[in-house]
Write a protein that holds these residues in place. Structure first.
Motif: not given
Length: 358
Positions: A5, A208, A210-211, A250, A252-254
């Protein structure tokens, strides 16, 4: 395969950060004729904030009408107008305002370097050329547009983001002083976009670690602000600006979910703004997010927000069907909500019934 990303390049954060704008642009002004294009919410026309912008000879400023959601035709016309006037692209496109103005800035900068209409690029990874430098300065917090890799536009056929590695801004300026004057209830509606982002990111198949980590922290800040009994304090302004930033990251990862999919259909037909539209939709989503909808209603009560009712009472059955059509095109959102066989659960009848409640 995991996606590598692209995030926002630089973040300038703190009270009075706006005063350092000139430090951002000065290194970019290297060639004769270099100029910066400033896009501002038309609300600021004639206001003191305009006088604080470090404009130099040759810079351009445009006040953007955000009565409607950002449109591809506005982006296309703006780029054509500026190129006809200047004959060259700006060294930076700056969006100062809410999510709509920031999305306009992110989209406009891409269209100086990519041919054709911006409507051609609505989707994932359709932009092939890096845009000019872009700076975004939120003056209202909640949308996460300042940090997201999406610029949401309504085109002739659909409402859908231009999304990809070239979309995130190069520079974000986060100055909590800039959001203190946002009027109610717009302050609440836009902030709830952040709250809903987090709820959706934390509840779905594409979640995820991270998200979820970013989303939980952002969600907690929203709860602290809007369950406090006084959301309009300098400390809460700062918390909200950080919550919006983290909430945008968040995603970006979900992924967003049911509320955003349904609200896209609502906005496409009615033109209703994203923040209030999300609130109207979320208030009907007990089936999807029961505890969070209950908390949302408590926040409305504490903050004395009276959500509009009956917004679709004058719309035809054909209009409702078009809303359903739009919502059903957002397959990636529904896959997040209900898995790869989401079509067995998310039926036209279910969506039609939800719109009819509005």
């Amino acid at each position: 395969m995991l996606r590598n990303y692209k995030a926002v390049g630089r973040v300038l954060y703190g009270r009075n950060a706006f005063a350092q704008l000139d430090d951002i642009f000065e290194p970019l002004r290297v060639d004769a004729g270099s100029y910066v294009l400033f896009l501002l919410d038309e609300y600021f026309e004639g206001k003191d904030l305009v006088k604080r912008i470090p404009m130099k000879n040759g810079d351009l400023i445009r006040f953007m009408d955000v009565t409607d959601e950002p449109k591809t035709k506005v982006v296309d016309a703006l780029v054509e107008e500026v190129m006809n006037e200047k004959g060259m692209a700006p060294v930076s496109v700056v969006g100062i305002g809410g999510g709509s103005v920031m999305d306009y800035a992110k989209a406009t900068r891409l269209m100086f370097t990519n041919p054709g209409s911006s409507a051609r690029y609505q989707g994932l990874d359709l932009i092939k050329n890096k845009g000019v430098h872009c700076t975004v300065v939120p003056t209202i917090s909640g949308t996460g547009a300042e940090v997201s890799m999406t610029t949401v536009l309504t085109g002739p056929e659909k409402k859908l983001g231009i999304k990809g590695d070239f979309t995130p801004a190069d520079q974000v300026v986060l100055d909590p002083d800039l959001i203190s004057s946002v009027p109610d209830p717009q302050h609440f509606y836009t902030a709830m976009d952040c709250y809903i982002h987090n709820v959706e990111a934390l509840n779905g198949n594409r979640k995820t670690v991270m998200g979820a980590s970013l989303g939980r922290e952002s969600l907690q800040l929203c709860q602290e602000i809007f369950l406090s009994g006084n959301s309009r304090t300098p400390e809460n302004d700062e918390k909200l600006m950080v919550a919006s930033y983290l909430g945008g990251l968040s995603l970006t990862y979900s992924e967003v979910g049911a509320c955003h999919a349904i609200s896209y259909g609502l906005a496409t037909v009615t033109g209703i703004h994203h923040g209030i539209g999300n609130c109207i939709v979320f208030n009907q989503l007990d089936e999807f997010y029961p505890e969070e909808v209950k908390e949302f209603r408590k926040m409305m009560e504490i903050n004395k927000v009276d959500l509009p009712k009956g917004v679709l009472k004058d719309y035809s059955s054909e209009d409702i069907e078009k809303m359903v059509d739009v919502a059903l095109t957002l397959t990636f959102m529904w896959a997040h909500v209900a898995g790869p066989e989401w079509e067995k659960v998310i039926t036209r009848e279910k969506l039609r019934d939800l719109y009819m409640k509005m």
